[in-house]
Each structure stands twice: as structure tokens, then as C-alpha cells.
Motif scaffolding. Structure first.
Motif, PDB file in Angstrom:
ATOM      1  N   LYS A   1      93.519 -14.312 -73.602  1.00 60.30           N
ATOM      2  CA  LYS A   1      92.754 -13.877 -74.778  1.00 60.30           C
ATOM      3  C   LYS A   1      91.802 -12.742 -74.399  1.00 60.30           C
ATOM      4  N   GLU A   2      91.123 -12.925 -73.274  1.00 58.38           N
ATOM      5  CA  GLU A   2      90.197 -11.878 -72.803  1.00 58.38           C
ATOM      6  C   GLU A   2      90.959 -10.582 -72.514  1.00 58.38           C
ATOM      7  N   ALA A   3      92.123 -10.750 -71.885  1.00 54.83           N
ATOM      8  CA  ALA A   3      92.929  -9.570 -71.561  1.00 54.83           C
ATOM      9  C   ALA A   3      93.333  -8.828 -72.824  1.00 54.83           C
TER      10      ALA A   3
ATOM     11  N   SER B   1     102.828  -4.451 -70.189  1.00 50.63           N
ATOM     12  CA  SER B   1     102.287  -3.475 -71.144  1.00 50.63           C
ATOM     13  C   SER B   1     100.912  -2.968 -70.724  1.00 50.63           C
ATOM     14  N   TYR B   2     100.130  -3.833 -70.032  1.00 50.76           N
ATOM     15  CA  TYR B   2      98.807  -3.393 -69.577  1.00 50.76           C
ATOM     16  C   TYR B   2      98.956  -2.275 -68.535  1.00 50.76           C
TER      17      TYR B   2
ATOM     18  N   ALA C   1      92.478  -9.554 -65.624  1.00 49.38           N
ATOM     19  CA  ALA C   1      92.517 -10.849 -66.318  1.00 49.38           C
ATOM     20  C   ALA C   1      93.932 -11.404 -66.401  1.00 49.38           C
ATOM     21  N   CYS C   2      94.905 -10.522 -66.525  1.00 47.05           N
ATOM     22  CA  CYS C   2      96.295 -10.969 -66.666  1.00 47.05           C
ATOM     23  C   CYS C   2      97.220  -9.975 -65.959  1.00 47.05           C
TER      24      CYS C   2
ATOM     25  N   TYR D   1      91.518  -1.159 -69.642  1.00 47.82           N
ATOM     26  CA  TYR D   1      92.875  -1.546 -69.229  1.00 47.82           C
ATOM     27  C   TYR D   1      92.848  -2.190 -67.843  1.00 47.82           C
ATOM     28  N   THR D   2      91.960  -1.699 -66.983  1.00 51.73           N
ATOM     29  CA  THR D   2      91.832  -2.292 -65.646  1.00 51.73           C
ATOM     30  C   THR D   2      91.325  -3.729 -65.755  1.00 51.73           C
ATOM     31  N   LYS D   3      90.375  -3.969 -66.645  1.00 52.63           N
ATOM     32  CA  LYS D   3      89.866  -5.327 -66.868  1.00 52.63           C
ATOM     33  C   LYS D   3      90.967  -6.225 -67.431  1.00 52.63           C
ATOM     34  N   ALA D   4      91.802  -5.670 -68.305  1.00 56.80           N
ATOM     35  CA  ALA D   4      92.903  -6.449 -68.869  1.00 56.80           C
ATOM     36  C   ALA D   4      93.876  -6.856 -67.765  1.00 56.80           C
TER      37      ALA D   4
END
Length: 495
Positions: A26-28, A63-64, A57-58, A51-54
Motif C-alpha cells: 500500500k505504501e509503495a 513497474s516501479y 517498499a516493494c 519511485y525509489t521509496k516505492a
């Protein structure tokens, strides 16, 4: 007291782990959405951060990586974008955008063959994909420009190479290899500032790039800054010990400097023959070094002039000027050689160019001197008529007149043909005219300064060669020409 079985404990832990994963996903997604919003606003630095944080997180979501790759491409960071796009397709081999981005990164970095493979993968998944078809065409164009550039370099058609690299860089925007090849050819074309600008940009991004260090040294070498050039060649060889071009250029630079200094030492020692030979050897070291070779040609011309090889000296000056049209010393040396060979019009032309280029008092004086010499050359040379030097004494001038006047006196040739009589009469007149001017200090001074004599109150308009002759030999009745043995043979006799 409540007790749990082992199965119940494991189930409880699994539920907890799933909750954490769901929370992270969810956070991602939230980070991804924020990144997308920034990307739309072209705030690529902020989008990159989200995007780096996403991904943190995942890290298993392709796609990230794809989104971060797209953002890095917009920031011009194609190598990092390539890594992300490759990770995206590793996670999902059917991710078409990932394959497209990987291909575009390869193409931007100048690897057209790898790019072509990526676009082909997309077309296997979707044969009608318009973007893949277009990019594959672009990759083919880059490959063709590479081939043309390679052929042009072999043929030393450096302008063609620059053209091909400019066209290839329209697609391969981040390819250092293409930029360095272009810079090298610009240097070989003598466009040193342009070449230095290209490699300086690369060295700001990558200070250890051996090819860029080599081209930077090449520019300095061709601008006759040999010591600095050698430093860059050595630095390039530290980064890449097997760099053949840097090794060859470093060897040539050292050899050319040594030969030039050896020639200069021989010239200073007045061993002009040795200097001439050493400069000749120096010219064989590196034909591509235009500026240094121009100086060597001019040095050889100076040595040649000292050896009275004026024609060869002029040729050397012409060679120097052909290599470097702005080389003032070559024009000055050639002008002096023209003066020494009495080719005054050519000397005036060279001095005029120098004066209008630098506009100094010294060059103005040289131009005036040449113009005066040209003016003098267009009138009768009384010194030549009498056969004396310009610093002849009064007695030498009188002796010369006596000899020439008797040689060309009309009475001596009275038995010759009309044509010969006319020619000798003209020479007799010129001898008298020359003596009239050179035997009179005032007239001689004006003549030497280049002033006209006919209308200057000197009496040249009333000149009579016979009167000069009679005055010189003591008046009428004091001389006669008599035949000795046959027509045309006479001797002069005083009464």
C-alpha cells in the motif's frame, strides 16, 4: 492461563507477516502515485525520490523499476536507467515498456546492436508496435552512420566522420564514444576549440576517461603546447596502459620537441647546414601536427636563407603559411627572401598583409622600405648601368664611367650595322646619364632616396651624353677612335 498449539502460533505469525507485506505494498503504491504526479509536472528529481521509496517498499514490482527508469532517462542518467529497465524485464519478461526503455537506453548510450535486440523482443510480443518499429529503424540508422564514420576515418575524411557522428548523436545522445571520435576528428581538422569543448564536457562527468584525456592532449599537442600535451597522454596511459593512440602521440610529441630543440641549438651555433637537416628530419615525425610543422618549416626557411637557398626558403615559407595562414613570422621571412631576390612586388604584398594584420610601427617601416625598393626597381638602375655597387666610391664611379663610355661610344661602332649602332648609342647615353647622377652628391642622394629626378631642377631634361664625355675626357680634339686590324676593332687615343 491460555495455551496455544504450535500450529496456532505459526498461523498467527503468518497472518502478521501478510499484514506487513500488504502494508508495504500500500505504501509503495502511494509512493508510486506521488511519483507519477511529480513526473507529470516534470519534477523529475522529486519523482525519482518517490519511485525509489516505492522500490524500497516493494522491490519485486517491475513497474516501479520501469517508472524510475523513465525518470532517470528524462534526467539524462541513461546508465542508471538501463540498469532499472533491465531489472524490470528480469522481473517480468513480458513487460513491453521495460524492453522499449532498455532499448532506448542502449541506443542513447551508442549500443545500437543491443538496442535492436530489445526492439525485436517487443515486436515478438506485439508485431505491430509502432514505437518499436520506429526505434528499430533509428538503431539501424546509427549502425549505418558508425560504418560510414569508420570508413571515413580510414580514408582520413575527417569532415565526413564529424558529419556521421553528429547524425548518430541525434539518437545516441549520451554516447561518449561518438563524442570522443567527433572531437578527435575536429582536432585533426584543426578545430581545436570545438574539440576541446566536447572533451571538456566529458571529463567533467568522467575525469578518468582515457579516450577523452587522449583527445585533450591531442589538441594541446597540435596547438604546439607539447609539454602539457605529454602530461595528458601520460594520464591517459595511467587509466589505460594499452591505449595505442595515446602511446603513439606521446612518443611523437617527445620526438618532435627534441628534434626542434636540436635544430634550434644547431642554428644558434651557426651550424646552418646541420640545422637545415635536423629541421628536415623533424618534418617527417608527424604530418598531422600543423602548427608545430608550420614553425619547423619557417625555421628551415631561416636556415635556408642563411645558406643562400632563397628559392627553397620561399617554398618553405609558403608551406608554413599553407599550414597556418595566421603565422606572421612566415610572412615576414618570405617577404625578406623576396627582398633579397629583388622580387619587390611580392615583398610588398607580404609586408602589406602583415601590417594590416598587426598594424605596428615596425611593420609599417618594413612596408615603406619594400615600397621604396619597388619604386626604385621600376626605374633605371644607374649602379647596374655602370657596373658598380651601391656603396661605390667617387673614384670607382669615375673609373666605371671611363670604361663603359669608351666601350659604348658611337664612334667605336661606326662600322657596325644600324641596329648595333642604335643599341650602343642608347647604352652610351645611359652610361652618361648614370654618371651625371652618381657623380653629383645631391643628385645621388635624391636618387638613393627614391625621388624622381627629371622634374626636380637637376637639369636631367637637358642631358647630353656627348657633352658629359667631352667634359670628362678634357674637351674636343683630345681623343679619337682609330682602327687597328679590321672592321670593328678600335683603340682610343688622346691628342
Amino acid at each position: 492461563l491460555v495455551t496455544f498449539t504450535k500450529y496456532q502460533v505459526v498461523l498467527s505469525e503468518g497472518n502478521y507477516s501478510d499484514k506487513i507485506i500488504l502494508k508495504q505494498r500500500k505504501e509503495a503504491e502511494i509512493f508510486k502515485e506521488k511519483g507519477n504526479a511529480c513526473y507529470v509536472k516534470k519534477d523529475y528529481s522529486e519523482a525519482l525520490s518517490y519511485y525509489t521509496k516505492a522500490i524500497d517498499a516493494c522491490p519485486s514490482n517491475s513497474s516501479y523499476y520501469g517508472n524510475r527508469a523513465a525518470t532517470l532517462m528524462m534526467l539524462g542518467r541513461f546508465r542508471e536507467a538501463l540498469e532499472d529497465s533491465q531489472q524490470a524485464v528480469r522481473l517480468d519478461t513480458l513487460f513491453m515498456k521495460g524492453h522499449l526503455r532498455e532499448g532506448k537506453c542502449h541506443l542513447s548510450l551508442g549500443n545500437a546492436m543491443a538496442a535492436n535486440r530489445c526492439f525485436q523482443k517487443v515486436l515478438e510480443l506485439e508485431p505491430t508496435n509502432a514505437q518499436a518499429l520506429l526505434e528499430r529503424k533509428n538503431a539501424a540508422a546509427v549502425l549505418e552512420y558508425e560504418k560510414m564514420a569508420e570508413f571515413g576515418f580510414e580514408k582520413r575524411d575527417f569532415r565526413k566522420v564529424v558529419y556521421c557522428m553528429d547524425r548518430a548523436l541525434d539518437f545516441a545522445v549520451a554516447c561518449h564514444r561518438f563524442r570522443i571520435l567527433k572531437a578527435e576528428c575536429l582536432a585533426l581538422l584543426g578545430r581545436y576549440p570545438d574539440a576541446q569543448s566536447v572533451v571538456s564536457d566529458i571529463l567533467r562527468m568522467d575525469s578518468t576517461n582515457a579516450d577523452a584525456l587522449y583527445v585533450r592532449g591531442l589538441c594541446l599537442y597540435y596547438e604546439d603546447c607539447i609539454d602539457k600535451a605529454v602530461q595528458f597522454f601520460i594520464q591517459a596511459l595511467r587509466m589505460a596502459p594499452d591505449h595505442k593512440k595515446a602511446h603513439s602521440a606521446c612518443r611523437n610529441a617527445k620526438a618532435l620537441k627534441a628534434k626542434k630543440e636540436e635544430g634550434n641549438s644547431a642554428f644558434k651555433a651557426r651550424d646552418y647546414e646541420a640545422a637545415y637537416k635536423i629541421y628536415t628530419d623533424a618534418l617527417t615525425i608527424d604530418p598531422n601536427n600543423i602548427k608545430t610543422n608550420a614553425k619547423v618549416y619557417c625555421n628551415r626557411a631561416t636556415a635556408g636563407a642563411k645558406l643562400s637557398k632563397l628559392a627553397q626558403a620561399i617554398e618553405d615559407c609558403c608551406s608554413a603559411i599553407k599550414l597556418d595562414e595566421s603565422y606572421i613570422k612566415a610572412y615576414l621571412r618570405r617577404a625578406q627572401c623576396y627582398m633579397d631576390m629583388e622580387q619587390y612586388e611580392e615583398a610588398v604584398r607580404d609586408y602589406d598583409k602583415v601590417y594590416h594584420t598587426e598594424n605596428t610601427k615596425e611593420h609599417k617601416q618594413l612596408l615603406k622600405h619594400a615600397q621604396l625598393a619597388l619604386k626604385k626597381s621600376k626605374r633605371k638602375d644607374y649602379y647596374k648601368v655602370l657596373g658598380v655597387s651601391k656603396d661605390a666610391t667617387e673614384d670607382e664611379i669615375k673609373k666605371a664611367y671611363r670604361k663603359r663610355a669608351l666601350m659604348h661610344h658611337p664612334d667605336r661602332h661606326s662600322g657596325s650595322s644600324a641596329e648595333v649602332r642604335k643599341e650602343e648609342e642608347q647604352k652610351f647615353k645611359e652610361v652618361g646619364e648614370a654618371f651625371t647622377v652618381l657623380s653629383d652628391p645631391k643628385k645621388k642622394s635624391r636618387y638613393d632616396c627614391g625621388h624622381e629626378l627629371d622634374n626636380s631642377g637637376t637639369g636631367m631634361g637637358d642631358f647630353d651624353a656627348n657633352n658629359i664625355f667631352k667634359t670628362f675626357f678634357g674637351g674636343p680634339g683630345n681623343f679619337s677612335f682609330e682602327t687597328t686590324s679590321g672592321p670593328g676593332n678600335y683603340y682610343f687615343q688622346f691628342s
